[in-house]
Design an enzyme around this catalytic site. Structure first.
Site, mmCIF file in Angstrom:
data_model
loop_
_atom_site.group_PDB
_atom_site.id
_atom_site.type_symbol
_atom_site.label_atom_id
_atom_site.label_comp_id
_atom_site.label_asym_id
_atom_site.label_seq_id
_atom_site.Cartn_x
_atom_site.Cartn_y
_atom_site.Cartn_z
ATOM 1 N N CYS A 12 24.349 -24.337 -12.297
ATOM 2 C CA CYS A 12 25.527 -23.512 -12.557
ATOM 3 C C CYS A 12 25.831 -23.608 -14.055
ATOM 4 C CB CYS A 12 26.720 -24.002 -11.737
ATOM 5 S SG CYS A 12 27.308 -25.633 -12.225
ATOM 6 N N HIS A 75 30.909 -34.309 -14.450
ATOM 7 C CA HIS A 75 31.963 -34.580 -13.470
ATOM 8 C C HIS A 75 33.270 -35.028 -14.127
ATOM 9 C CE1 HIS A 75 28.262 -35.353 -10.928
ATOM 10 N NE2 HIS A 75 28.875 -34.380 -10.296
ATOM 11 N N CYS A 97 32.564 -30.351 -17.082
ATOM 12 C CA CYS A 97 32.544 -28.940 -16.674
ATOM 13 C C CYS A 97 33.915 -28.317 -16.966
ATOM 14 C CB CYS A 97 32.231 -28.842 -15.183
ATOM 15 S SG CYS A 97 32.454 -27.182 -14.518
ATOM 16 N N GLU A 127 33.736 -36.894 -9.615
ATOM 17 C CA GLU A 127 34.666 -35.852 -10.070
ATOM 18 C C GLU A 127 36.082 -36.170 -9.623
ATOM 19 O OE1 GLU A 127 35.872 -31.332 -8.937
ATOM 20 O OE2 GLU A 127 33.716 -31.680 -9.122
ATOM 21 N N THR A 167 35.796 -29.268 -7.053
ATOM 22 C CA THR A 167 35.135 -27.968 -7.279
ATOM 23 C C THR A 167 34.024 -27.685 -6.279
ATOM 24 O OG1 THR A 167 33.646 -28.987 -8.901
ATOM 25 C CG2 THR A 167 35.639 -27.918 -9.752
ATOM 26 N N ASN A 224 27.157 -30.573 -3.852
ATOM 27 C CA ASN A 224 27.034 -29.123 -3.642
ATOM 28 C C ASN A 224 25.722 -28.757 -2.973
ATOM 29 O OD1 ASN A 224 25.047 -27.962 -5.829
ATOM 30 N ND2 ASN A 224 26.293 -29.457 -6.901
ATOM 31 N N SER A 265 23.024 -28.471 -9.286
ATOM 32 C CA SER A 265 22.492 -29.530 -10.150
ATOM 33 C C SER A 265 20.961 -29.559 -10.139
ATOM 34 C CB SER A 265 23.049 -30.886 -9.711
ATOM 35 O OG SER A 265 22.792 -31.104 -8.338
#
Length: 662
Positions: A12, A75, A97, A127, A167, A224, A265
């Site tokens: 991302c 993170h 991020c 995170e 997130t 994710n 990632s």
């Protein structure tokens, strides 16, 4: 064997920014000691690549030395950790991020304002740990990951709290928790789930419907990537691929189509490596077979077959596509859009990947004739539905302008946008151009969609305004133009923004009776930002702070006990607001300093416009206040009168004096 790779598979924006930044810096500074605090991303494959560049991953701040260059992971970290790293390292580069950093700002700002915090996410995820570290220490912070825990958290907190979400948290779970909190509390809820994560999951679901087996590439430690695996495993047989060796245990004998997706990632290098292995495994060609393949020429290309290729040439009316065969594929405009008068050069780019259906094995020039429309009819509607359900905007090509709507096309499907929802000037110049719209409804029977641009444009404008607001400097003077004059102040346009100057901030010394007499619309003024209400997006400005302080200058000519002429400008129950005529400054006479008879009221004794004398009894430069008195003046006049009576000389006194002299 057909291998289909999801469009949004892999890094991302936030991860790509972090990884590319660290790699670029390490390559350019090979003699420096480069360290990453914590796993830059949850991907051991990428971490190994970083180690090859002598980039060391550390988990303990004590490992940081004074000459080290330290990168903060995507993170994010707590405020205390960041502060400590800055003290120890030579340089610190923050690759948190941007979406995570926004959450840090939300919890910090709201907890500073007295709100408790609920974080929806995995309490053990770095995170979430970083987010917790931005909450004020005197505020409560509760981490939850289910609806039951949400109910329990609400019972522990007061009426005021703020809610944010990790997130990469599961979107379905988040929506359930978010809906409950919004319906049962007055908490401030911020939807901070990364939209790229949602899009990736929805795209993977659509792809899974079209293939026989799904491969999810990435690290099993990645949140994710695990969510991505969970999203598709119930649709088709799904395998988690961390390393090429993981392919060996999979039975592909009955598989005709393989779908590939990857977590945020996962690097493009990893994806390419897996795809290359699969291509070699199922499409191996040795030297002897190569000649046979050439002889077959286009025998293996069948009408109706779906192919994927790279655009190698864009012309106004057709595209040339490299589809991996002896000859290129060609797609004419009428096989891309239905009845659309468009210039393909305005829509497509070279090297763009495109899907199409073979409609003719060879034309007169030997090209394979393709149809994008036919491929769109197969996949377009499913993709449109996925975009609609995930609330992801789409790009349409405007084909036609009707009386009440604009007709656009998305992958062969008509999208109707009412003129009222276009929110921009409508003219023939928009035909053939690409615009982003939000899908608001779909007619599944007719296979058409209805869209709107109004909300997207408003969002874009709000984002632009927010960015402009955040860049404002409280110590800088800006050039502005008066846009509106109100009773209580003026509205000024500046830097593409609009701000309000209250009457109290217009001048240090001018008498503000009627703002319209001082300014006119269109007049240029200098302004300075004095406050920003981020919630209301209201900017407060000052004109007087850009000018020399006339009040201080004028008040230097005044002194306590000085008698001055004043004019009454306001009669209040507790005193008089007056205009000091000698120096043109405001003053105030408190009711306790005004002589009143029995049962007398100020409104019966004074009216606006009355001119009287007053005595200065207070000059407060800090509060910019001049206090006056009528009472002191009255008493002093009485004393003077009494003093004169004591020294009256009568005719008798004169006669007596004459006698004495003689």
């Amino acid at each position: 064997m057909i291998i289909k790779v999801a469009k949004n598979a892999g890094f991302c924006f936030g991860v790509e920014r972090a990884v590319n930044g660290v790699i670029a810096w390490a390559k350019a500074n090979k003699d420096k000691s480069v360290k990453v605090y914590g796993m830059l991303i949850h991907n051991s494959y990428v971490i190994e690549k970083l180690k090859e560049l002598n980039v060391k991953v550390i988990e303990n701040i004590n490992e940081i030395e004074k000459d080290d260059i330290v990168f903060i992971r995507s993170h994010g970290v707590s405020m205390e950790e960041f502060s400590e790293i800055e003290k120890r390292a030579s340089k610190v580069y923050d690759f948190t991020c941007p979406y995570v950093k926004k959450i840090h700002e939300i919890v910090r700002e709201n907890s500073e304002n007295g709100l408790d915090v609920i974080v929806v996410g995995d309490i053990n995820h770095p995170e979430v740990k970083g987010i917790i570290g931005h909450v004020e220490k005197d505020r409560k912070c509760i981490v939850i990951d289910s609806l039951e825990k949400a109910k329990d958290a609400i019972s522990q907190l007061g009426r005021n709290a703020v809610v944010v979400c990790q997130t990469t948290f599961d979107n379905a779970k988040w929506c359930e928790i978010k809906e409950y909190i919004e319906n049962n509390t007055e908490y401030k809820v911020f939807d901070t789930v990364c939209k790229a994560t949602i899009t990736r999951q929805e795209e993977a679901k659509v792809l899974a419907l079209d293939v026989d087996v799904m491969l999810v590439i990435g690290d099993k430690k990645s949140s994710n990537t695990n969510k991505l695996y969970q999203a598709v495993k119930d649709i088709k047989p799904t395998f988690f691929i961390e390393r090429p060796q993981d392919l060996e245990g999979i039975d592909f004998t009955k598989v005709k189509k393989i779908g590939i997706t990857a977590g945020a990632s996962t690097s493009q290098e990893q994806i390419s490596e897996i795809v290359e292995i699969l291509e070699k495994r199922f499409n191996q060609i040795d030297n002897q077979d190569f000649a046979k393949l050439l002889d077959k020429s286009f025998a293996e290309i069948k009408r109706g077959e779906i192919v994927k290729g790279k655009i190698i040439k864009v012309e106004q009316d057709y595209l040339l596509v490299d589809i991996g065969y002896k000859a290129e594929g060609i797609i004419y405009k009428n096989e891309i859009f239905k009845n659309a008068n468009v210039n393909l050069k305005n829509i497509f780019n070279e090297n763009e990947i495109i899907e199409a259906v073979v409609i003719k094995e060879s034309d007169e020039e030997g090209n394979v004739v393709l149809s994008k429309l036919k491929a769109d009819s197969i996949y377009g509607f499913n993709e449109l539905m996925a975009k609609f359900e995930s609330k992801t905007p789409i790009k349409i090509v405007v084909k036609q302008i009707r009386e009440r709507s604009i007709v656009g096309e998305f992958r062969g499907i008509n999208v109707f946008v009412p003129i009222s929802q276009w929110a921009e000037e409508v003219s023939s110049s928009i035909i053939g151009k690409v615009f982003e719209v939000e899908i608001v409804d779909i007619d599944t029977d007719k296979k058409i969609a209805f869209g709107s641009r109004k909300f997207l444009l408003r969002q874009a404008q709000e984002k632009k305004i927010q960015q402009a607001i955040e860049s404002l400097d409280f110590n800088k003077d800006y050039d502005g133009v008066i846009a509106e004059i109100r009773q209580k102040g003026i509205v000024v346009n500046f830097e593409g923004l609009r701000g309000f100057v209250p009457a109290s901030e217009i001048s240090y010394s001018k008498r503000i009776e009627d703002v319209k007499k001082l300014f006119k619309v269109g007049e240029q003024v200098k302004v300075r930002v004095i406050d920003i209400d981020k919630q209301k997006k209201q900017i407060y400005l000052s004109i007087k702070k850009t000018q020399e302080d006339e009040w201080i200058k004028k008040v230097k000519n005044l002194y306590l006990g000085m008698l001055v002429d004043v004019e009454v400008t306001k009669v209040l129950s507790f005193g008089l607001v007056v205009w000091i005529l000698d120096c043109e400054l405001d003053g105030f006479v408190h009711v306790s300093n005004i002589p009143l008879g029995y049962n007398q009221r100020l409104h019966s004794l004074y009216k606006v416009g009355d001119k009287i004398k007053a005595k200065i009894i207070e000059i407060d430069e800090q509060r910019r206040r001049i206090g006056l008195s009528l009472k002191d003046l009255y008493e002093e006049e009485e004393k003077i009168a009494e003093h004169k009576e004591d020294f009256v000389i009568t005719i008798a006194d004169i006669v007596n004096n004459i006698k004495l002299d003689s």
